[in-house]
Design an enzyme around this catalytic site. Structure first.
Site, PDB file in Angstrom:
ATOM      1  N   GLU A  89       0.808  -1.230   0.000  1.00  0.00           N
ATOM      2  CA  GLU A  89       0.000   0.000   0.000  1.00  0.00           C
ATOM      3  C   GLU A  89       0.830   1.264   0.000  1.00  0.00           C
ATOM      4  O   GLU A  89       1.866   1.328   0.655  1.00  0.00           O
ATOM      5  CB  GLU A  89      -0.810   0.046   1.300  1.00  0.00           C
ATOM      6  CG  GLU A  89      -2.133  -0.627   1.197  1.00  0.00           C
ATOM      7  CD  GLU A  89      -2.943  -0.416   2.477  1.00  0.00           C
ATOM      8  OE1 GLU A  89      -3.220  -1.425   3.130  1.00  0.00           O
ATOM      9  OE2 GLU A  89      -3.282   0.729   2.800  1.00  0.00           O
ATOM     10  N   CYS A 109       4.451  -6.577   8.789  1.00  0.00           N
ATOM     11  CA  CYS A 109       5.411  -6.002   9.740  1.00  0.00           C
ATOM     12  C   CYS A 109       5.530  -6.961  10.907  1.00  0.00           C
ATOM     13  O   CYS A 109       4.542  -7.540  11.350  1.00  0.00           O
ATOM     14  CB  CYS A 109       4.928  -4.635  10.228  1.00  0.00           C
ATOM     15  SG  CYS A 109       6.108  -3.839  11.343  1.00  0.00           S
ATOM     16  N   GLU A 159       8.500  -1.565   9.055  1.00  0.00           N
ATOM     17  CA  GLU A 159       9.403  -0.800   9.931  1.00  0.00           C
ATOM     18  C   GLU A 159      10.701  -0.522   9.154  1.00  0.00           C
ATOM     19  O   GLU A 159      11.497  -1.446   8.929  1.00  0.00           O
ATOM     20  CB  GLU A 159       9.651  -1.622  11.206  1.00  0.00           C
ATOM     21  CG  GLU A 159      10.765  -1.139  12.098  1.00  0.00           C
ATOM     22  CD  GLU A 159      10.723   0.354  12.429  1.00  0.00           C
ATOM     23  OE1 GLU A 159       9.693   0.856  12.895  1.00  0.00           O
ATOM     24  OE2 GLU A 159      11.754   1.026  12.207  1.00  0.00           O
ATOM     25  N   LEU A 214       6.251   7.208  19.423  1.00  0.00           N
ATOM     26  CA  LEU A 214       6.435   6.993  20.867  1.00  0.00           C
ATOM     27  C   LEU A 214       5.167   6.406  21.489  1.00  0.00           C
ATOM     28  O   LEU A 214       5.182   5.341  22.080  1.00  0.00           O
ATOM     29  CB  LEU A 214       6.794   8.342  21.522  1.00  0.00           C
ATOM     30  CG  LEU A 214       7.065   8.293  23.023  1.00  0.00           C
ATOM     31  CD1 LEU A 214       8.326   7.514  23.336  1.00  0.00           C
ATOM     32  CD2 LEU A 214       7.160   9.722  23.593  1.00  0.00           C
ATOM     33  N   HIS A 215       4.072   7.136  21.373  1.00  0.00           N
ATOM     34  CA  HIS A 215       2.730   6.708  21.784  1.00  0.00           C
ATOM     35  C   HIS A 215       2.507   6.502  23.278  1.00  0.00           C
ATOM     36  O   HIS A 215       1.365   6.407  23.726  1.00  0.00           O
ATOM     37  CB  HIS A 215       2.274   5.448  21.030  1.00  0.00           C
ATOM     38  CG  HIS A 215       2.429   5.528  19.540  1.00  0.00           C
ATOM     39  ND1 HIS A 215       2.285   6.695  18.839  1.00  0.00           N
ATOM     40  CD2 HIS A 215       2.711   4.577  18.614  1.00  0.00           C
ATOM     41  CE1 HIS A 215       2.473   6.464  17.551  1.00  0.00           C
ATOM     42  NE2 HIS A 215       2.746   5.192  17.386  1.00  0.00           N
ATOM     43  N   ASN A 289      -6.774   5.793  14.798  1.00  0.00           N
ATOM     44  CA  ASN A 289      -7.657   5.408  13.718  1.00  0.00           C
ATOM     45  C   ASN A 289      -8.136   3.986  14.025  1.00  0.00           C
ATOM     46  O   ASN A 289      -7.327   3.062  14.020  1.00  0.00           O
ATOM     47  CB  ASN A 289      -6.816   5.410  12.431  1.00  0.00           C
ATOM     48  CG  ASN A 289      -7.634   5.751  11.243  1.00  0.00           C
ATOM     49  OD1 ASN A 289      -8.810   5.406  11.163  1.00  0.00           O
ATOM     50  ND2 ASN A 289      -7.008   6.425  10.302  1.00  0.00           N
ATOM     51  N   CYS A 332      -2.804   2.664   7.911  1.00  0.00           N
ATOM     52  CA  CYS A 332      -2.021   1.847   6.987  1.00  0.00           C
ATOM     53  C   CYS A 332      -2.311   0.364   7.197  1.00  0.00           C
ATOM     54  O   CYS A 332      -2.483  -0.102   8.305  1.00  0.00           O
ATOM     55  CB  CYS A 332      -0.534   2.135   7.131  1.00  0.00           C
ATOM     56  SG  CYS A 332       0.125   1.960   8.785  1.00  0.00           S
TER      57      CYS A 332
HETATM   58  N1  SAH Z   1       6.800   1.273  11.371  1.00  0.00           N
HETATM   59  C1  SAH Z   1       6.980   2.664  11.404  1.00  0.00           C
HETATM   60  C2  SAH Z   1       6.390   3.371  10.218  1.00  0.00           C
HETATM   61  C3  SAH Z   1       5.099   2.883   9.707  1.00  0.00           C
HETATM   62  S1  SAH Z   1       3.715   3.114  10.779  1.00  0.00           S
HETATM   63  C4  SAH Z   1       6.443   3.246  12.692  1.00  0.00           C
HETATM   64  O1  SAH Z   1       5.777   2.537  13.428  1.00  0.00           O
HETATM   65  O2  SAH Z   1       6.745   4.405  12.957  1.00  0.00           O
HETATM   66  C5  SAH Z   1       3.404   4.842  10.517  1.00  0.00           C
HETATM   67  C6  SAH Z   1       2.682   5.528  11.643  1.00  0.00           C
HETATM   68  O3  SAH Z   1       1.302   5.125  11.650  1.00  0.00           O
HETATM   69  C7  SAH Z   1       3.256   5.227  13.015  1.00  0.00           C
HETATM   70  O4  SAH Z   1       3.405   6.405  13.780  1.00  0.00           O
HETATM   71  C8  SAH Z   1       2.193   4.332  13.579  1.00  0.00           C
HETATM   72  O5  SAH Z   1       2.242   4.292  14.962  1.00  0.00           O
HETATM   73  C9  SAH Z   1       0.935   4.936  12.991  1.00  0.00           C
HETATM   74  N2  SAH Z   1      -0.249   4.081  13.078  1.00  0.00           N
HETATM   75  C10 SAH Z   1      -0.320   2.749  12.926  1.00  0.00           C
HETATM   76  N3  SAH Z   1      -1.571   2.309  13.148  1.00  0.00           N
HETATM   77  C11 SAH Z   1      -2.324   3.400  13.456  1.00  0.00           C
HETATM   78  C12 SAH Z   1      -3.686   3.609  13.811  1.00  0.00           C
HETATM   79  N4  SAH Z   1      -4.534   2.589  13.888  1.00  0.00           N
HETATM   80  N5  SAH Z   1      -4.096   4.876  14.060  1.00  0.00           N
HETATM   81  C13 SAH Z   1      -3.236   5.924  13.983  1.00  0.00           C
HETATM   82  N6  SAH Z   1      -1.936   5.787  13.651  1.00  0.00           N
HETATM   83  C14 SAH Z   1      -1.468   4.543  13.406  1.00  0.00           C
HETATM   84 FE1  SF4 Z   2       4.961  -2.062  12.251  1.00  0.00          FE
HETATM   85 FE2  SF4 Z   2       4.868   0.612  12.494  1.00  0.00          FE
HETATM   86 FE3  SF4 Z   2       2.613  -0.865  12.372  1.00  0.00          FE
HETATM   87 FE4  SF4 Z   2       4.156  -0.973  14.547  1.00  0.00          FE
HETATM   88  S1  SF4 Z   2       3.057   0.825  13.772  1.00  0.00           S
HETATM   89  S2  SF4 Z   2       3.231  -2.760  13.484  1.00  0.00           S
HETATM   90  S3  SF4 Z   2       6.185  -0.803  13.648  1.00  0.00           S
HETATM   91  S4  SF4 Z   2       4.113  -0.618  10.753  1.00  0.00           S
END
Ligand code: SAH
Ligand code: SF4
Length: 346
Positions: A89, A109, A159, A214-215, A289, A332
């Site tokens: 995607e 991932c 990642e 970070l979250h 999301n 995503c």
């Molecule tokens: N793996 C890397 C990059 C891809 S994820 C990472 O985790 O940073 C890209 C971003 O989308 C990250 O900040 C991730 O935490 C966020 N993300 C993933 N699922 C999400 C969701 N359900 N709602 C909001 N953001 C989300």
């Molecule tokens: Fe992988 Fe980033 Fe999704 Fe975590 S948020 S599962 S590191 S793509």
């Protein structure tokens, strides 16, 4: 599997041409076709014998579009199929200061963050640098009439720092003056925090924007939603981000998903402030999301703004991310998961 031509930089293409007994300038011609995402039938300035020889070993393009979802705000989510049939995607985001593309770097991932749709089916394989680049090239061609692509963010599935070598190679290819020539400062890499690779990325010449997902500001809380927190403490991760800043002088971004009642309270504001003390950063707040397979609660946009104000009042630079393309199948991995599901239920 055939190697795609977009896995080559100009130097390697020139070597290939010489090894095939061709003049070096053919590399310039082929590079132009690669950047334009041309199929072999558009290589009209290349002799047919060379095209035939290339076809034996090399693929003109490594991806084809399978489907797309267009949002009312102009964002487009593309689902591509690789030569081996994997689904990948990417998202196009239009901006009046330069359109951007969000690319995936892995099929699935392995990191297993509980809120993320990308990791739901686990990890299948790394994408090659050329497969990552092809997402940018395809979309730049598709959106040429809207101004093409000026920015690239590695925020799709996967990642980037767990696919380190191909990520670094991709950054080199996408910023190459003989390629699509995106400015390094217009490239963002987002990581869940593979801490030992953060400093290495700066040492390997990356000076774009680095975002850390970070979250949660304590190890205890972060471990509940991100497996990477079992491996690295938030303190050592933030220290690595400080070293990245010292090396590049580029302000880093802290991504912070807001999960209702979990990480969006005044106590979290204090913990975030204390953890980020001394780091030159901006906090990007993203209301969760919701995904099909996780029951974490989103936080309202109204509360996201309240949380943001609390952070600002505490002296932390933060904004709530503008929600774009929210009607293009959400976070995503969701479009892909939906497509996989539909094909299984047919
Ligand atoms: N793996 C890397 C990059 C891809 S994820 C990472 O985790 O940073 C890209 C971003 O989308 C990250 O900040 C991730 O935490 C966020 N993300 C993933 N699922 C999400 C969701 N359900 N709602 C909001 N953001 C989300
Ligand atoms: Fe992988 Fe980033 Fe999704 Fe975590 S948020 S599962 S590191 S793509």
């Amino acid at each position: 599997m055939k190697t795609p031509l977009c896995d080559f930089d100009h130097e390697k293409l020139a070597e290939l041409m010489l090894s095939m007994g061709e003049p070096k300038y053919r590399a310039d011609q082929i590079m132009r076709h690669v950047v334009a995402f041309d199929r072999y039938d558009a290589y009209t300035d290349i002799p047919t014998r060379l095209i035939a020889a290339l076809k034996e070993k090399y693929a003109d393009v490594p991806l084809t579009e399978k489907t797309r979802v267009e949002a009312s705000d102009g964002a487009v989510r593309y689902l591509f199929e690789t030569l081996g049939g994997d689904l990948v995607e990417s998202v196009f985001l239009p901006h009046n200061y330069g359109n951007s593309v969000c690319v995936s770097c892995q099929v699935g991932c392995a990191m297993g963050c509980v809120f993320c749709a990308s990791g739901y089916y686990g990890f299948k394989r790394n994408l090659s640098a050329g497969e990552i680049l092809a997402q940018v090239l395809y979309i730049a061609r598709d959106k040429k009439s809207c101004g093409g692509v000026k920015k690239v963010v590695m925020m799709g599935s996967g990642e980037p720092l767990a696919n380190y070598d191909e990520t670094v190679k991709f950054i080199r290819l996408v910023t190459s003056p003989s390629g699509i020539n995106i400015g390094m400062r217009s490239v963002s890499v987002s990581t869940s925090g593979i801490t030992d690779k953060i400093e290495k990325l700066a040492n390997d010449g990356f000076c774009g924007t680095l975002s850390l997902s970070l979250h949660a500001a304590t190890d205890e809380k972060r471990k509940k939603i991100m497996r990477v927190a079992e491996r690295y403490s938030v303190k050592e991760t933030i220290n690595a981000m400080k070293k990245f800043f010292d090396k590049t002088r580029r302000r880093v971004v802290i991504e912070y998903i807001l999960i209702g009642g979990f990480n969006d309270t005044p106590a979290d504001v204090i913990q975030v402030k204390s953890l980020l003390k001394g780091l030159c950063c901006h906090v990007n707040l993203i209301p969760l999301n919701p995904t099909d397979n996780c029951d974490l609660k989103p936080c309202s946009r109204k509360h996201a703004y309240e949380f943001c104000k609390m952070l600002n009042d505490a002296g932390v630079s933060a904004t709530v991310r503008r929600s774009m393309g929210s009607d293009v199948a959400g976070a995503c991995g969701q479009l892909k998961n939906r497509t996989v599901l539909e094909s299984k239920t047919k």
